[in-house]
Enzyme design. Sequence first.
Site, PDB file in Angstrom:
ATOM      1  N   ASN A  11       0.844  -1.197   0.000  1.00  0.00           N
ATOM      2  CA  ASN A  11       0.000   0.000   0.000  1.00  0.00           C
ATOM      3  C   ASN A  11       0.889   1.262   0.000  1.00  0.00           C
ATOM      4  O   ASN A  11       1.494   1.615   1.015  1.00  0.00           O
ATOM      5  CB  ASN A  11      -0.900  -0.067   1.248  1.00  0.00           C
ATOM      6  CG  ASN A  11      -1.881   1.076   1.330  1.00  0.00           C
ATOM      7  OD1 ASN A  11      -1.621   2.168   0.837  1.00  0.00           O
ATOM      8  ND2 ASN A  11      -3.006   0.822   1.978  1.00  0.00           N
ATOM      9  N   LYS A  13       0.197   4.385  -0.057  1.00  0.00           N
ATOM     10  CA  LYS A  13      -0.211   5.480   0.832  1.00  0.00           C
ATOM     11  C   LYS A  13       0.396   5.314   2.217  1.00  0.00           C
ATOM     12  O   LYS A  13       0.779   6.277   2.868  1.00  0.00           O
ATOM     13  CB  LYS A  13      -1.740   5.523   0.949  1.00  0.00           C
ATOM     14  CG  LYS A  13      -2.425   6.096  -0.262  1.00  0.00           C
ATOM     15  CD  LYS A  13      -3.907   6.260   0.024  1.00  0.00           C
ATOM     16  CE  LYS A  13      -4.629   6.807  -1.180  1.00  0.00           C
ATOM     17  NZ  LYS A  13      -6.086   6.740  -1.024  1.00  0.00           N
ATOM     18  N   LYS A  14       0.473   4.048   2.683  1.00  0.00           N
ATOM     19  CA  LYS A  14       1.066   3.801   4.000  1.00  0.00           C
ATOM     20  C   LYS A  14       2.548   4.164   3.994  1.00  0.00           C
ATOM     21  O   LYS A  14       3.073   4.691   4.971  1.00  0.00           O
ATOM     22  CB  LYS A  14       0.913   2.317   4.380  1.00  0.00           C
ATOM     23  CG  LYS A  14      -0.470   1.911   4.775  1.00  0.00           C
ATOM     24  CD  LYS A  14      -0.463   0.467   5.274  1.00  0.00           C
ATOM     25  CE  LYS A  14      -1.842  -0.018   5.630  1.00  0.00           C
ATOM     26  NZ  LYS A  14      -1.833  -1.450   6.024  1.00  0.00           N
ATOM     27  N   ASP A  75      -1.367  -3.557  10.787  1.00  0.00           N
ATOM     28  CA  ASP A  75      -2.651  -4.122  10.393  1.00  0.00           C
ATOM     29  C   ASP A  75      -3.722  -3.251  11.035  1.00  0.00           C
ATOM     30  O   ASP A  75      -3.555  -2.809  12.179  1.00  0.00           O
ATOM     31  CB  ASP A  75      -2.786  -5.565  10.866  1.00  0.00           C
ATOM     32  CG  ASP A  75      -3.947  -6.260  10.167  1.00  0.00           C
ATOM     33  OD1 ASP A  75      -4.140  -6.033   8.955  1.00  0.00           O
ATOM     34  OD2 ASP A  75      -4.677  -7.026  10.832  1.00  0.00           O
ATOM     35  N   PHE A 158     -10.220   6.524   2.394  1.00  0.00           N
ATOM     36  CA  PHE A 158     -10.535   5.250   1.737  1.00  0.00           C
ATOM     37  C   PHE A 158     -11.336   4.414   2.734  1.00  0.00           C
ATOM     38  O   PHE A 158     -11.638   4.863   3.840  1.00  0.00           O
ATOM     39  CB  PHE A 158      -9.249   4.542   1.295  1.00  0.00           C
ATOM     40  CG  PHE A 158      -8.401   4.035   2.437  1.00  0.00           C
ATOM     41  CD1 PHE A 158      -7.606   4.912   3.159  1.00  0.00           C
ATOM     42  CD2 PHE A 158      -8.423   2.697   2.822  1.00  0.00           C
ATOM     43  CE1 PHE A 158      -6.839   4.470   4.233  1.00  0.00           C
ATOM     44  CE2 PHE A 158      -7.650   2.239   3.887  1.00  0.00           C
ATOM     45  CZ  PHE A 158      -6.854   3.127   4.589  1.00  0.00           C
ATOM     46  N   ASP A 161     -13.892   5.437   5.790  1.00  0.00           N
ATOM     47  CA  ASP A 161     -13.792   6.858   6.167  1.00  0.00           C
ATOM     48  C   ASP A 161     -15.079   7.658   5.958  1.00  0.00           C
ATOM     49  O   ASP A 161     -15.425   8.490   6.803  1.00  0.00           O
ATOM     50  CB  ASP A 161     -12.650   7.539   5.401  1.00  0.00           C
ATOM     51  CG  ASP A 161     -11.295   7.250   6.027  1.00  0.00           C
ATOM     52  OD1 ASP A 161     -11.243   6.951   7.231  1.00  0.00           O
ATOM     53  OD2 ASP A 161     -10.282   7.332   5.305  1.00  0.00           O
ATOM     54  N   LYS A 181      -6.216  14.169   8.862  1.00  0.00           N
ATOM     55  CA  LYS A 181      -6.534  12.786   9.250  1.00  0.00           C
ATOM     56  C   LYS A 181      -5.351  12.141   9.980  1.00  0.00           C
ATOM     57  O   LYS A 181      -5.535  11.518  11.035  1.00  0.00           O
ATOM     58  CB  LYS A 181      -6.929  11.962   8.004  1.00  0.00           C
ATOM     59  CG  LYS A 181      -7.361  10.538   8.365  1.00  0.00           C
ATOM     60  CD  LYS A 181      -7.725   9.685   7.160  1.00  0.00           C
ATOM     61  CE  LYS A 181      -7.594   8.214   7.527  1.00  0.00           C
ATOM     62  NZ  LYS A 181      -7.773   7.307   6.409  1.00  0.00           N
ATOM     63  N   HIS A 186      -5.885   6.491  13.856  1.00  0.00           N
ATOM     64  CA  HIS A 186      -5.296   5.301  14.477  1.00  0.00           C
ATOM     65  C   HIS A 186      -3.893   5.044  13.938  1.00  0.00           C
ATOM     66  O   HIS A 186      -2.960   4.811  14.687  1.00  0.00           O
ATOM     67  CB  HIS A 186      -6.220   4.111  14.207  1.00  0.00           C
ATOM     68  CG  HIS A 186      -6.596   3.920  12.757  1.00  0.00           C
ATOM     69  ND1 HIS A 186      -6.990   4.971  11.950  1.00  0.00           N
ATOM     70  CD2 HIS A 186      -6.589   2.831  11.946  1.00  0.00           C
ATOM     71  CE1 HIS A 186      -7.236   4.517  10.731  1.00  0.00           C
ATOM     72  NE2 HIS A 186      -6.993   3.218  10.707  1.00  0.00           N
ATOM     73  N   ARG A 187      -3.727   5.118  12.598  1.00  0.00           N
ATOM     74  CA  ARG A 187      -2.417   4.800  12.013  1.00  0.00           C
ATOM     75  C   ARG A 187      -1.402   5.911  12.316  1.00  0.00           C
ATOM     76  O   ARG A 187      -0.256   5.641  12.612  1.00  0.00           O
ATOM     77  CB  ARG A 187      -2.525   4.560  10.503  1.00  0.00           C
ATOM     78  CG  ARG A 187      -1.326   3.822   9.945  1.00  0.00           C
ATOM     79  CD  ARG A 187      -1.529   3.272   8.539  1.00  0.00           C
ATOM     80  NE  ARG A 187      -2.636   3.854   7.869  1.00  0.00           N
ATOM     81  CZ  ARG A 187      -3.848   3.292   7.786  1.00  0.00           C
ATOM     82  NH1 ARG A 187      -4.056   2.102   8.273  1.00  0.00           N
ATOM     83  NH2 ARG A 187      -4.835   3.921   7.190  1.00  0.00           N
TER      84      ARG A 187
HETATM   85  P1  ITT Z   1      -1.421  -4.179   3.796  1.00  0.00           P
HETATM   86  O1  ITT Z   1      -0.743  -4.527   2.496  1.00  0.00           O
HETATM   87  O2  ITT Z   1      -0.512  -3.366   4.667  1.00  0.00           O
HETATM   88  O3  ITT Z   1      -2.078  -5.333   4.490  1.00  0.00           O
HETATM   89  P2  ITT Z   1      -4.132  -3.101   3.366  1.00  0.00           P
HETATM   90  O4  ITT Z   1      -4.510  -1.980   2.435  1.00  0.00           O
HETATM   91  O5  ITT Z   1      -4.752  -4.448   3.139  1.00  0.00           O
HETATM   92  O6  ITT Z   1      -2.540  -3.122   3.355  1.00  0.00           O
HETATM   93  P3  ITT Z   1      -5.022  -3.178   6.169  1.00  0.00           P
HETATM   94  O7  ITT Z   1      -5.077  -4.667   6.112  1.00  0.00           O
HETATM   95  O8  ITT Z   1      -4.275  -2.559   7.276  1.00  0.00           O
HETATM   96  O9  ITT Z   1      -4.449  -2.571   4.813  1.00  0.00           O
HETATM   97  O10 ITT Z   1      -6.497  -2.500   6.175  1.00  0.00           O
HETATM   98  C1  ITT Z   1      -7.655  -3.239   6.390  1.00  0.00           C
HETATM   99  C2  ITT Z   1      -8.922  -2.512   6.027  1.00  0.00           C
HETATM  100  O11 ITT Z   1      -9.324  -1.705   7.144  1.00  0.00           O
HETATM  101  C3  ITT Z   1      -8.875  -1.571   4.834  1.00  0.00           C
HETATM  102  O12 ITT Z   1      -9.145  -2.240   3.646  1.00  0.00           O
HETATM  103  C4  ITT Z   1     -10.042  -0.610   5.177  1.00  0.00           C
HETATM  104  O13 ITT Z   1     -11.263  -1.181   4.800  1.00  0.00           O
HETATM  105  C5  ITT Z   1      -9.982  -0.547   6.700  1.00  0.00           C
HETATM  106  N1  ITT Z   1      -9.183   0.625   7.117  1.00  0.00           N
HETATM  107  C6  ITT Z   1      -7.933   0.616   7.655  1.00  0.00           C
HETATM  108  N2  ITT Z   1      -7.499   1.866   7.892  1.00  0.00           N
HETATM  109  C7  ITT Z   1      -8.476   2.683   7.468  1.00  0.00           C
HETATM  110  C8  ITT Z   1      -8.616   4.088   7.398  1.00  0.00           C
HETATM  111  O14 ITT Z   1      -7.646   4.914   7.793  1.00  0.00           O
HETATM  112  N3  ITT Z   1      -9.739   4.585   6.900  1.00  0.00           N
HETATM  113  C9  ITT Z   1     -10.730   3.797   6.460  1.00  0.00           C
HETATM  114  N4  ITT Z   1     -10.678   2.463   6.454  1.00  0.00           N
HETATM  115  C10 ITT Z   1      -9.566   1.898   6.965  1.00  0.00           C
END
Ligand code: ITT
Length: 205
Positions: A11, A13-14, A75, A158, A161, A181, A186-187
């Site tokens: 990801n 964005k992360k 996660d 995304f 949100d 944000k 949380h992140r």
């Molecule tokens: P990884 O490759 O790091 O696993 P990912 O995009 O699958 O990336 P996560 O497993 O951490 O990310 O995210 C799980 C879900 O939780 C994500 O698809 C969203 O539906 C929800 N989510 C996580 N953070 C969010 C945020 O900041 N805003 C809205 N939804 C969020």
Amino acid sequence: MSARLLLATANKKKLVELQRILDLALGASRIELVGLSDFPDYPDVPETGLTFGENALIKAREGVRRTGLPTVADDSGIAVDALNGMPGVFSARWAGRHGDDAANLDLVLAQIGDVDDAHRGGAFVCAAALVLPNGREHLVEGRQTGRILRQRRGEGGFGYDPIFLGDGQTRTNAELSPAEKDAISHRGKAFRELAKVIAKELPAG
Ligand code: ITT
């Protein structure tokens, strides 16, 4: 000299978010962050844990095993009070298909359609792990509490949100700028906490 650190995610964005937080917390160029796209043959690692922390550790340990680099992984997801904390670790695949944000959000709205306003609380949760090649492990958690609206509001962000109104906020997370944000998410909280640990574990060379 900058220290190399892997963020075990595809990801982008992360990656940008953690780099921005590390630069702010530790000074620009102190840490050179690399992502999984720098390792073309990196396999999909199944997230088999039942908690955010377990999944973050699974991804971070695998990063160290495959690359030999100190590795961060996170996660995250949404925990809805009226659904007993679910979707939780299943947030990304709640409606069945991984990453179908619109279907996941619609399903949660339908499931709590008859829940009254007083009981629509919930939280975004993020566990972030740092695993080092010497075997040391750190795990931190960040949360943003709030409530689940009945309709979408906003185009940013995304996932869930558009239906999440954080405590003390008048705008949903999808109506905030990325920097706004990050400041309350949380992140953002988990990554800022982890930045302190990274500063200690990866001293300036
Ligand atoms: P990884 O490759 O790091 O696993 P990912 O995009 O699958 O990336 P996560 O497993 O951490 O990310 O995210 C799980 C879900 O939780 C994500 O698809 C969203 O539906 C929800 N989510 C996580 N953070 C969010 C945020 O900041 N805003 C809205 N939804 C969020």
